[in-house]
Design an enzyme around this catalytic site. Structure first.
Site, PDB file in Angstrom:
ATOM      1  N   GLU A  40       0.888  -1.285  -0.149  1.00 15.82           N
ATOM      2  CA  GLU A  40      -0.123   0.143   0.015  1.00 15.82           C
ATOM      3  C   GLU A  40       0.768   1.185  -0.012  1.00 15.82           C
ATOM      4  O   GLU A  40       1.908   1.424   0.873  1.00 15.82           O
ATOM      5  CB  GLU A  40      -0.811  -0.055   1.361  1.00 15.82           C
ATOM      6  N   LYS A 110      -9.784   2.494  -1.705  1.00 19.35           N
ATOM      7  CA  LYS A 110     -10.052   2.054  -0.398  1.00 19.35           C
ATOM      8  C   LYS A 110     -11.414   2.478   0.519  1.00 19.35           C
ATOM      9  O   LYS A 110     -11.629   3.952   0.420  1.00 19.35           O
ATOM     10  CB  LYS A 110      -8.847   2.307   0.589  1.00 19.35           C
ATOM     11  N   CYS A 145      -5.236  -2.791   3.578  1.00 20.23           N
ATOM     12  CA  CYS A 145      -4.798  -2.490   4.798  1.00 20.23           C
ATOM     13  C   CYS A 145      -5.901  -2.735   5.855  1.00 20.23           C
ATOM     14  O   CYS A 145      -6.564  -3.524   6.375  1.00 20.23           O
ATOM     15  CB  CYS A 145      -3.969  -1.111   4.831  1.00 20.23           C
TER      16      CYS A 145
END
Length: 256
Positions: A40, A110, A145
């Site tokens: 990421e 995300k 994440c």
């Protein structure tokens, strides 16, 4: 199915162009793989949020272009980790999936932003669409994440056909045991592979956990990195997903 996880050290003291070139050379070294995954926000730094306004790029910018060329040169499907994407007035934490001809297959913005009232949560706009895409012989669900802490996302991905979760991360070392626990939990509860590439090294005073990992649908660790830059290069058996789901059909018994 051959999978390569590239565990990069994010050294923000090094010029971005050099780091991009090194990452792309590592991708090229994985030629012949079915899937290559980067961590990421390795170009801009997951903890350098005060600089994101200046370092953000559109998806037709130089970083994604370099990744597309690397994917084409290596003939691999590439999950390019994620970049700080500038889209109009908004910034997103965006993952790009590139085909073996360098074509842009899909993007994932995300959904769950980390930081509570600071950092990513304050600076970036949340994505609002989950993503599944076919890669090699498996359908992949994509996450980033902090998403790992939200099991409902992974269950929705499973319902959409995901047999493997591909996760790009910059997970901090101080929460390493959470990383190990949650990656295995997402595999076990969904009877799916987890393929998770994490960053290593330190930037902005935050030490990264490393320990990129491949976990099979029974929750067994296939391969795990340490804390140094490395490439995990493993063969996984796509048929194992349906085998495990047939032998232990827990997903069939869901009531809620």
């Amino acid at each position: 199915m051959r999978v390569c996880l590239v565990q990069l050290e994010v050294n923000l003291a090094q010029p971005l162009a050099e780091r991009v070139a090194q990452a792309c050379e590592t991708v090229r070294s994985c030629a012949g793989a079915d899937l290559v995954v980067l961590p990421e926000l390795w170009p801009q730094g997951a903890w350098a949020y005060r600089e994101w306004e200046q370092t953000a790029e559109p998806l037709d910018g130089p970083t994604v272009a370099a990744l597309a060329q690397a994917a084409k040169d290596a003939g691999v499907m590439l999950h390019g980790g994620s970049v700080v994407e500038r889209a109009g007035d908004d910034l997103f934490n965006t993952s790009v999936l590139l085909g073996p001809h360098g074509d842009l297959r899909a993007i994932y913005r995300k959904i769950h932003r980390f930081g509570f009232a600071e950092g990513e949560a304050a600076v970036m706009t949340a994505g609002d669409e989950f993503l599944t895409v076919t890669g090699g012989e498996l359908t992949m669900g994509v996450a980033t994440c902090y998403d790992l802490r939200f099991p409902e996302l992974f269950r929705r991905l499973t319902e959409a056909g995901a047999q493997m979760f591909v996760i790009a991360s910059s997970w901090p070392e101080r929460r390493l045991e959470h990383w190990r626990l949650l990656t295995r939990a997402r595999a076990v509860e969904n009877l799916a592979y987890v393929v998770a590439a994490d960053a290593c090294g330190e930037h902005h005073g935050v030490r990264q956990a490393g320990h990129s990992v491949v976990i099979d649908p029974w929750g067994e660790v296939v391969a795990e990195a340490g804390t140094e830059p490395t490439v995990i290069d493993v063969e996984i058996d796509p048929a194992r997903v349906e085998q495990v789901r047939a032998d232990f059909p827990a997903l069939r018994d869901r009531r809620l």
